[in-house]
Design a protein around this motif. Structure first.
Motif, PDB file in Angstrom:
ATOM      1  N   LYS A  14      33.203  43.154  51.686  1.00 26.96           N
ATOM      2  CA  LYS A  14      34.337  42.240  51.778  1.00 26.96           C
ATOM      3  C   LYS A  14      33.775  40.826  51.682  1.00 26.96           C
ATOM      4  O   LYS A  14      32.730  40.535  52.272  1.00 26.96           O
ATOM      5  N   GLY A  15      34.438  39.948  50.955  1.00 25.60           N
ATOM      6  CA  GLY A  15      33.935  38.581  50.881  1.00 25.60           C
ATOM      7  C   GLY A  15      34.572  37.763  49.781  1.00 25.60           C
ATOM      8  O   GLY A  15      35.576  38.165  49.183  1.00 25.60           O
ATOM      9  N   ASP A  16      33.952  36.593  49.572  1.00 26.25           N
ATOM     10  CA  ASP A  16      34.419  35.644  48.569  1.00 26.25           C
ATOM     11  C   ASP A  16      33.400  35.674  47.426  1.00 26.25           C
ATOM     12  O   ASP A  16      32.213  35.419  47.641  1.00 26.25           O
ATOM     13  N   ILE A  17      33.856  35.971  46.240  1.00 28.25           N
ATOM     14  CA  ILE A  17      32.916  36.150  45.125  1.00 28.25           C
ATOM     15  C   ILE A  17      32.163  34.860  44.786  1.00 28.25           C
ATOM     16  O   ILE A  17      31.036  34.915  44.309  1.00 28.25           O
ATOM     17  N   ASN A  27      34.401  36.782  36.497  1.00 28.16           N
ATOM     18  CA  ASN A  27      35.675  36.097  36.696  1.00 28.16           C
ATOM     19  C   ASN A  27      36.799  36.910  36.071  1.00 28.16           C
ATOM     20  O   ASN A  27      36.708  37.304  34.911  1.00 28.16           O
ATOM     21  N   ALA A  28      37.863  37.149  36.845  1.00 29.87           N
ATOM     22  CA  ALA A  28      39.077  37.754  36.296  1.00 29.87           C
ATOM     23  C   ALA A  28      39.873  36.620  35.655  1.00 29.87           C
ATOM     24  O   ALA A  28      40.738  36.012  36.269  1.00 29.87           O
ATOM     25  N   ALA A  29      39.505  36.315  34.411  1.00 33.62           N
ATOM     26  CA  ALA A  29      40.069  35.145  33.715  1.00 33.62           C
ATOM     27  C   ALA A  29      41.376  35.515  33.019  1.00 33.62           C
ATOM     28  O   ALA A  29      41.818  36.665  33.070  1.00 33.62           O
ATOM     29  N   GLY A  36      42.880  29.206  35.965  1.00 38.93           N
ATOM     30  CA  GLY A  36      44.159  29.715  36.452  1.00 38.93           C
ATOM     31  C   GLY A  36      44.128  29.750  37.957  1.00 38.93           C
ATOM     32  O   GLY A  36      43.382  28.989  38.580  1.00 38.93           O
ATOM     33  N   GLY A  37      44.890  30.648  38.553  1.00 44.47           N
ATOM     34  CA  GLY A  37      44.910  30.752  40.011  1.00 44.47           C
ATOM     35  C   GLY A  37      43.938  31.817  40.475  1.00 44.47           C
ATOM     36  O   GLY A  37      43.035  32.210  39.739  1.00 44.47           O
ATOM     37  N   GLY A  38      44.110  32.287  41.677  1.00 38.91           N
ATOM     38  CA  GLY A  38      43.325  33.397  42.222  1.00 38.91           C
ATOM     39  C   GLY A  38      41.825  33.173  42.122  1.00 38.91           C
ATOM     40  O   GLY A  38      41.316  32.074  42.363  1.00 38.91           O
ATOM     41  N   VAL A  39      41.131  34.224  41.726  1.00 37.00           N
ATOM     42  CA  VAL A  39      39.682  34.178  41.698  1.00 37.00           C
ATOM     43  C   VAL A  39      39.205  33.182  40.616  1.00 37.00           C
ATOM     44  O   VAL A  39      38.206  32.478  40.799  1.00 37.00           O
ATOM     45  N   ASP A  40      39.922  33.076  39.532  1.00 36.82           N
ATOM     46  CA  ASP A  40      39.634  32.140  38.442  1.00 36.82           C
ATOM     47  C   ASP A  40      39.628  30.696  38.976  1.00 36.82           C
ATOM     48  O   ASP A  40      38.679  29.930  38.750  1.00 36.82           O
ATOM     49  N   GLY A  41      40.674  30.347  39.697  1.00 35.22           N
ATOM     50  CA  GLY A  41      40.787  29.000  40.267  1.00 35.22           C
ATOM     51  C   GLY A  41      39.641  28.719  41.229  1.00 35.22           C
ATOM     52  O   GLY A  41      39.037  27.634  41.197  1.00 35.22           O
ATOM     53  N   PHE A 125      31.478  41.898  41.015  1.00 30.19           N
ATOM     54  CA  PHE A 125      32.825  41.978  40.432  1.00 30.19           C
ATOM     55  C   PHE A 125      33.895  41.751  41.498  1.00 30.19           C
ATOM     56  O   PHE A 125      33.776  42.292  42.600  1.00 30.19           O
ATOM     57  N   PRO A 126      34.974  41.065  41.139  1.00 28.22           N
ATOM     58  CA  PRO A 126      36.168  41.093  41.998  1.00 28.22           C
ATOM     59  C   PRO A 126      36.992  42.308  41.571  1.00 28.22           C
ATOM     60  O   PRO A 126      36.608  43.022  40.640  1.00 28.22           O
ATOM     61  N   SER A 127      38.101  42.518  42.219  1.00 22.68           N
ATOM     62  CA  SER A 127      38.999  43.608  41.821  1.00 22.68           C
ATOM     63  C   SER A 127      39.921  43.087  40.714  1.00 22.68           C
ATOM     64  O   SER A 127      41.009  42.563  40.970  1.00 22.68           O
ATOM     65  N   ILE A 128      39.445  43.228  39.478  1.00 21.10           N
ATOM     66  CA  ILE A 128      40.128  42.644  38.312  1.00 21.10           C
ATOM     67  C   ILE A 128      41.567  43.172  38.184  1.00 21.10           C
ATOM     68  O   ILE A 128      41.809  44.364  38.424  1.00 21.10           O
ATOM     69  N   SER A 129      42.462  42.298  37.835  1.00 23.22           N
ATOM     70  CA  SER A 129      43.885  42.604  37.532  1.00 23.22           C
ATOM     71  C   SER A 129      44.769  42.892  38.742  1.00 23.22           C
ATOM     72  O   SER A 129      45.968  43.100  38.578  1.00 23.22           O
ATOM     73  N   THR A 130      44.194  42.926  39.953  1.00 18.55           N
ATOM     74  CA  THR A 130      45.016  43.360  41.098  1.00 18.55           C
ATOM     75  C   THR A 130      45.670  42.204  41.864  1.00 18.55           C
ATOM     76  O   THR A 130      46.237  42.412  42.932  1.00 18.55           O
ATOM     77  N   GLY A 131      45.587  40.998  41.307  1.00 22.16           N
ATOM     78  CA  GLY A 131      46.269  39.861  41.916  1.00 22.16           C
ATOM     79  C   GLY A 131      47.510  39.543  41.108  1.00 22.16           C
ATOM     80  O   GLY A 131      48.452  40.326  41.036  1.00 22.16           O
ATOM     81  N   ALA A 132      47.469  38.398  40.430  1.00 27.15           N
ATOM     82  CA  ALA A 132      48.609  37.945  39.631  1.00 27.15           C
ATOM     83  C   ALA A 132      49.002  38.970  38.559  1.00 27.15           C
ATOM     84  O   ALA A 132      50.176  39.061  38.184  1.00 27.15           O
ATOM     85  N   TYR A 133      48.041  39.757  38.085  1.00 25.43           N
ATOM     86  CA  TYR A 133      48.331  40.708  37.003  1.00 25.43           C
ATOM     87  C   TYR A 133      48.950  42.016  37.494  1.00 25.43           C
ATOM     88  O   TYR A 133      49.324  42.875  36.671  1.00 25.43           O
ATOM     89  N   GLY A 134      49.050  42.179  38.808  1.00 23.38           N
ATOM     90  CA  GLY A 134      49.898  43.225  39.392  1.00 23.38           C
ATOM     91  C   GLY A 134      49.456  44.674  39.263  1.00 23.38           C
ATOM     92  O   GLY A 134      50.258  45.588  39.478  1.00 23.38           O
ATOM     93  N   PHE A 163      30.850  45.193  44.386  1.00 24.71           N
ATOM     94  CA  PHE A 163      32.292  44.925  44.361  1.00 24.71           C
ATOM     95  C   PHE A 163      32.604  44.046  45.566  1.00 24.71           C
ATOM     96  O   PHE A 163      32.357  44.440  46.708  1.00 24.71           O
ATOM     97  N   VAL A 164      33.123  42.842  45.291  1.00 23.98           N
ATOM     98  CA  VAL A 164      33.426  41.909  46.372  1.00 23.98           C
ATOM     99  C   VAL A 164      34.940  41.865  46.557  1.00 23.98           C
ATOM    100  O   VAL A 164      35.665  41.315  45.721  1.00 23.98           O
ATOM    101  N   LEU A 165      35.399  42.491  47.615  1.00 27.87           N
ATOM    102  CA  LEU A 165      36.847  42.592  47.860  1.00 27.87           C
ATOM    103  C   LEU A 165      37.289  41.499  48.832  1.00 27.87           C
ATOM    104  O   LEU A 165      36.596  41.218  49.804  1.00 27.87           O
ATOM    105  N   PHE A 166      38.411  40.924  48.515  1.00 29.97           N
ATOM    106  CA  PHE A 166      38.873  39.739  49.227  1.00 29.97           C
ATOM    107  C   PHE A 166      39.643  40.085  50.497  1.00 29.97           C
ATOM    108  O   PHE A 166      39.742  39.272  51.400  1.00 29.97           O
ATOM    109  N   SER A 167      40.207  41.277  50.565  1.00 28.82           N
ATOM    110  CA  SER A 167      41.014  41.644  51.740  1.00 28.82           C
ATOM    111  C   SER A 167      40.501  42.938  52.349  1.00 28.82           C
ATOM    112  O   SER A 167      39.857  43.751  51.662  1.00 28.82           O
TER     113      SER A 167
END
Ligand code: ADP
Length: 185
Positions: A14-17, A27-29, A36-41, A125-134, A163-167
């Motif tokens: 768990k952590g901040d990438i 980056n989940a660009a 953009g927002g989220g991990v990209d921002g 890696f973050p968890s790609i696509s699981t934020g704004a991309y739903g 894998f660095v998970l934010f929550s």
């Protein structure tokens, strides 16, 4: 939590990438590569203007139409602790019948390919696509772990994937799913 795939390791934390000290962070660009927002921002905020400048050059160069979903490119890490940032574009979740799983797997596999081509050995890696991309977390975790596990079997030059998970919720899901795929040390 830690797993070994042949000579490589997969760690789930768990952590901040943006705080990771791996050779590269992913980056989940979005297609524009212009932030953009989220991990990209978070990556652009902490990494400073150099990363954005390199992305801009790519945007006017080879990827003038934007980076297609599933592809990956590399820039330096600017002011980040990691030396490089690999920018990849995950799919937007549209219900699951628009090749989302294949495209998400490609985003992971292509990121690792780019890393290996540069001779990098540790990647976060973050968890790609699981934020704004739903993309639903459980489904995304299955695809991500499987894609990375398979890629590591081919690319033994990569020593470690984190894998660095934010929550807490995402962490639990990735840990549980990983137990279905891998045997822990
Ligand atoms: P996408 O557009 O691919 O969905 P997001 O950045 O919106 O990308 O979200 C992807 C995942 O990254 C989400 O699970 C989100 O919780 C997580 N995330 C956001 N900020 C960070 C961070 N600083 N470090 C690691 N993960 C993060």
């Amino acid at each position: 939590m830690e797993f070994t795939i042949q000579k490589s390791k997969i760690r789930i934390v768990k952590g901040d990438i943006t705080e990771q000290t791996t050779d590269a962070i992913v980056n989940a660009a979005n297609r524009s590569l212009l932030g953009g927002g989220g991990v990209d921002g978070a990556i652009h905020r902490k990494g400073g203007p150099k990363i954005l400048e390199e992305c801009r050059q790519m945007h006017t160069g080879q990827w003038s139409g934007g980076l297609p979903t599933g592809k990956a490119v590399i820039t330096t890490g600017g002011d980040l602790p990691s030396k490089y940032v690999i920018h990849t574009v995950g799919p937007v979740w549209q219900g699951g019948k628009q090749n989302e799983a294949r495209l998400l797997a490609e985003a992971y596999a292509n990121s690792l390919r780019v890393a290996a081509a540069k001779g990098l050995r540790t990647i976060a890696f973050p968890s790609i696509s699981t934020g704004a991309y739903g993309y639903p977390l459980e489904k995304a975790a299955t695809v991500a772990l499987k894609a990375v596990g398979e890629a590591l079997k081919e690319q033994s030059s990569i020593a470690e994937v984190v894998f660095v998970l934010f929550s807490e919720k995402a962490l639990k899901i990735y840990v549980n799913k990983s137990r279905e795929f891998f045997t822990s040390d």
